[in-house]
Design a protein around this motif. Structure first.
Motif, short mmCIF file in Angstrom:
data_model
loop_
_atom_site.label_atom_id
_atom_site.label_comp_id
_atom_site.label_asym_id
_atom_site.label_seq_id
_atom_site.Cartn_x
_atom_site.Cartn_y
_atom_site.Cartn_z
N LYS A 380 0.84 -1.20 0.00
CA LYS A 380 0.00 0.00 0.00
C LYS A 380 0.87 1.26 0.00
N TYR A 381 1.93 1.24 0.78
CA TYR A 381 2.82 2.41 0.82
C TYR A 381 3.49 2.63 -0.52
N TRP A 382 4.17 1.61 -1.04
CA TRP A 382 5.07 1.83 -2.16
C TRP A 382 4.35 1.89 -3.51
N VAL A 383 3.48 0.95 -3.78
CA VAL A 383 2.81 0.92 -5.08
C VAL A 383 1.98 2.18 -5.28
N CYS A 384 1.27 2.58 -4.24
CA CYS A 384 0.43 3.77 -4.37
C CYS A 384 1.28 5.04 -4.49
N LYS A 385 2.44 5.06 -3.85
CA LYS A 385 3.37 6.18 -4.04
C LYS A 385 3.84 6.26 -5.49
N ARG A 386 4.14 5.12 -6.06
CA ARG A 386 4.68 5.08 -7.42
C ARG A 386 3.63 5.46 -8.45
N GLY A 387 2.36 5.31 -8.09
CA GLY A 387 1.30 5.60 -9.05
C GLY A 387 1.32 7.02 -9.56
N SER A 388 1.58 7.99 -8.70
CA SER A 388 1.57 9.40 -9.12
C SER A 388 2.71 9.69 -10.08
N ALA A 389 3.91 9.21 -9.76
CA ALA A 389 5.05 9.43 -10.65
C ALA A 389 4.84 8.75 -11.99
N HIS A 390 4.25 7.57 -11.96
CA HIS A 390 4.00 6.83 -13.19
C HIS A 390 3.00 7.58 -14.06
N ALA A 391 1.93 8.09 -13.46
CA ALA A 391 0.92 8.82 -14.22
C ALA A 391 1.50 10.08 -14.86
N ALA A 392 2.36 10.77 -14.13
CA ALA A 392 2.98 11.99 -14.67
C ALA A 392 3.86 11.67 -15.87
N GLU A 393 4.63 10.60 -15.80
CA GLU A 393 5.53 10.25 -16.90
C GLU A 393 4.74 9.75 -18.11
N ALA A 394 3.71 8.96 -17.87
CA ALA A 394 2.89 8.48 -18.98
C ALA A 394 2.22 9.64 -19.70
N LEU A 395 1.71 10.59 -18.93
CA LEU A 395 1.10 11.78 -19.53
C LEU A 395 2.13 12.53 -20.38
N GLU A 396 3.32 12.65 -19.86
CA GLU A 396 4.36 13.40 -20.57
C GLU A 396 4.74 12.74 -21.90
N CYS A 397 4.58 11.42 -21.98
CA CYS A 397 4.89 10.74 -23.24
C CYS A 397 4.02 11.24 -24.38
N LEU A 398 2.83 11.73 -24.05
CA LEU A 398 1.93 12.27 -25.07
C LEU A 398 2.18 13.75 -25.33
N GLY A 399 3.11 14.34 -24.60
CA GLY A 399 3.39 15.76 -24.79
C GLY A 399 2.18 16.62 -24.49
N GLY A 400 1.99 17.66 -25.29
CA GLY A 400 0.85 18.54 -25.09
C GLY A 400 -0.47 17.83 -25.25
N ASN A 401 -0.52 16.80 -26.10
CA ASN A 401 -1.76 16.03 -26.27
C ASN A 401 -2.19 15.39 -24.95
N GLY A 402 -1.24 15.02 -24.13
CA GLY A 402 -1.57 14.38 -22.86
C GLY A 402 -2.05 15.35 -21.81
N TYR A 403 -1.79 16.64 -22.03
CA TYR A 403 -2.15 17.65 -21.03
C TYR A 403 -3.57 18.16 -21.20
N VAL A 404 -4.21 17.79 -22.29
CA VAL A 404 -5.59 18.24 -22.52
C VAL A 404 -6.56 17.16 -22.05
N GLU A 405 -7.72 17.61 -21.58
CA GLU A 405 -8.68 16.70 -20.96
C GLU A 405 -9.15 15.59 -21.90
N ASP A 406 -9.29 15.89 -23.18
CA ASP A 406 -9.83 14.90 -24.10
C ASP A 406 -8.98 13.64 -24.20
N SER A 407 -7.72 13.74 -23.82
CA SER A 407 -6.85 12.56 -23.90
C SER A 407 -7.16 11.54 -22.82
N GLY A 408 -7.81 11.97 -21.74
CA GLY A 408 -8.06 11.09 -20.61
C GLY A 408 -6.90 11.00 -19.63
#
Length: 548
Positions: A380-408
């Motif tokens: 619970k401690y570690w996996v949930c901590k890693r979730g936020s960093a993972h989401a940020a990096e995955a979003l960044e892979c899409l660049g600006g497209n990932g920063y808009v709401e329509d991308s999900g």
């Protein structure tokens, strides 16, 4: 349309695929004797990846719940109105047995199959999973009061989503909520001030304020209040047996960062009717199993979010060209994607193993119960901590497209911190690791036995286990133990994840995990895997076979 508006070099929408196309999940089902659940998981995964369900997810979040405290005549109603898409998501979740159905399933591996379904469908929309998780978690707590369990458990396990404010025992299916924390205490529930006064008929009347009550339109709630004997657990119905509303006054809905499709509220109890669950004065002990169940779903939800973000990032990279080549063929992008994939599979492998441990613990295996107690606290401690960093990096892979709401992707990004906070944020989870070590007989031995099942298979894992033993030897002083608690939770989780990957995953995934997370050849930012990692094989375990 002018030629200047021709759309080029954009990835098509990722729709009509299956979220069940996941080797880590399907292999775990068969490894732990729950292969019978694969067809059901696959059916649910195809639905989760469909355009129809993705539309439900988008609409449920874009049009969040609305609180109506009074009707047009001035009568107090305390109702929350949801978008119809939310109810459609809930219907699928209940009919597929993601809630409490596993508690009445007789086939082996029922909790693992339920975990695989929850993980699979949460990738479509996570907000509705909150009441589903609480309904699942309510059953073991309610069993502390056999008479109440006999009346309510069959309805909590029913595969009928019967929404609406009516007496619970007259409905075809029930949803349960939790109403624990108060503004002065948060996780320190022993400081709760809500008072429970016994009535002559054996019921209680509750008066007080609850700071977070998620899914306030649930049929019943488990709550904590101060009875004459001390902090006690209670079952609170939303509607009384005679059809009148119980005195639960919804003060406002929380304006949350994420989890927007799910309503969370502040509630005032004004002598609300309640029935005691478990021994008087032993409320924390009664509620602890419910907490452990929802913590399992925090790990499952974080793993699901990682998988969803990874799939979107890989899909984008496979359809986007930059600097003369597809993004997925660029060495640095491949390293980022492979690193995200390794993190995702490690989280999924751990979540599935914890769910399998629950099945065995329910069958009477004390060692599995002890392993689960410590593994769940650390995970619970570690996996949930890693979730936020993972989401940020995955979003960044899409660049600006990932920063808009329509991308999900913003929805995933906003959701990730919740699972690290819910049921105890970082410090609470890390301290729970120390509590498990100190109070759960055989927990460390069972945990290390699971890790040592891979002993000798990878020198880097063996070295990490040796470091863990040295760290465990430094916990003799209570104050120092607290200062080391986060480091300990991290190391416990990493060696367990490594052991699972070494034994069960593709060797390329296990090698990348051990080389980066255990051997020190990693920059901690995603995309810093050491040279020589087989990124192609890692990504092949993620690629969808039927995506369009």
């Amino acid at each position: 349309m002018s030629a200047t508006h021709e759309v080029l070099n954009q990835a098509p929408p990722l729709i009509d695929f299956t979220t069940a196309d996941d080797p880590a999940v399907l292999e775990a089902l068969h490894r732990h004797g729950a292969g019978w659940g694969e067809p059901e998981v696959r059916e649910l995964g195809a639905l989760a990846g469909s355009a129809r369900v993705q539309d439900w997810a988008r609409m449920a979040e874009r049009q969040p719940p609305v609180l109506h405290t009074h009707d047009r005549f001035g009568h107090r109603v305390d109702e929350v109105e949801y978008h119809p898409a939310y109810h459609q998501l809930m219907t699928v979740a209940v009919e597929s047995g993601q809630h409490a159905a596993a508690w009445r399933e007789t086939r082996p591996g029922a909790h693992l199959v339920r975990a695989a379904k929850f993980y699979t469908f949460a990738q479509a929309e996570p907000g509705h999973g909150c009441p589903i998780s609480m309904t699942y978690a309510a059953v073991p707590a309610l069993r502390a009061e056999p008479e109440l369990a006999a009346a309510y458990e069959p309805l909590l396990a029913s595969r009928v989503y019967d929404f609406g404010l009516r007496p619970p025992l007259g409905k075809r299916g029930l949803i349960a909520g939790m109403s624990m924390t108060e503004k002065q205490g948060g996780s320190d529930v022993r400081t709760n001030t809500t008072a429970a006064v016994p009535a002559s008929d054996g019921s209680y009347r509750l008066t007080g304020h609850k700071w977070f009550t998620s899914a306030p339109m649930s049929d019943v709630f488990l709550t904590l209040a101060q009875a004459p004997e001390g902090l006690t657990c209670f079952l609170v119905p939303r509607v009384l047996p005679d059809g009148t509303r119980n005195a639960l006054r919804l003060q406002r809905l929380k304006d949350k960062l994420g989890n927007r499709s799910n309503a969370s509220s502040e509630v005032e109890y004004e002598q609300a009717l309640a029935w005691r669950v478990g021994e008087p004065g032993r409320g924390v002990r009664t509620i602890v199993e419910m907490v452990n169940m929802t913590r399992l779903d925090c790990v499952l939800g974080s793993a699901a979010g990682m998988r969803a973000g990874l799939r979107q990032a890989l899909h984008h990279a496979e359809h986007r060209r930059a600097f003369g080549a597809e993004l997925v063929e660029q060495p640095l992008m491949r390293s980022v994607l492979a690193d995200l994939a390794v993190e995702s599979e490690a989280a999924t492998a751990l979540a599935m193993r914890l769910a399998a441990a629950l099945d065995r613990a329910e069958a009477g295996d004390a060692a599995e119960a002890a392993f689960r107690r410590l593994g769940l606290a650390a995970g619970k401690y570690w996996v949930c901590k890693r979730g936020s960093a993972h989401a940020a990096e995955a979003l960044e892979c899409l660049g600006g497209n990932g920063y808009v709401e329509d991308s999900g992707m913003p929805r995933l990004y906003r959701e990730a911190p919740l699972l690290s906070i819910w049921e105890g944020s970082g410090n609470v989870a890390a301290l729970d690791v120390l509590r498990a070590l100190g109070r759960e007989q055989g927990a460390l031995e069972a945990f290390l036995a699971e890790v040592d099942a891979a002993a000798g298979a990878d020198a880097r894992l063996d070295a990490a286990v040796a470091r863990l033993h040295r760290l465990l030897g430094r916990l003799d002083d209570p104050q120092r133990a607290q200062l080391l608690a986060r480091r300990l939770a991290e190391q416990l989780t990493l060696v367990l994840q490594a052991s699972l990957l070494v034994r069960y995953s593709d060797p390329a995934v296990a090698d990348a995990f051990c080389a980066s997370r255990l051997d020190g050849d990693w920059g901690h930012a995603f995309g810093t895997l050491p040279p020589g990692v087989d990124t192609g094989r890692i990504l092949d375990r993620v690629r969808l076979k039927d995506a369009r």
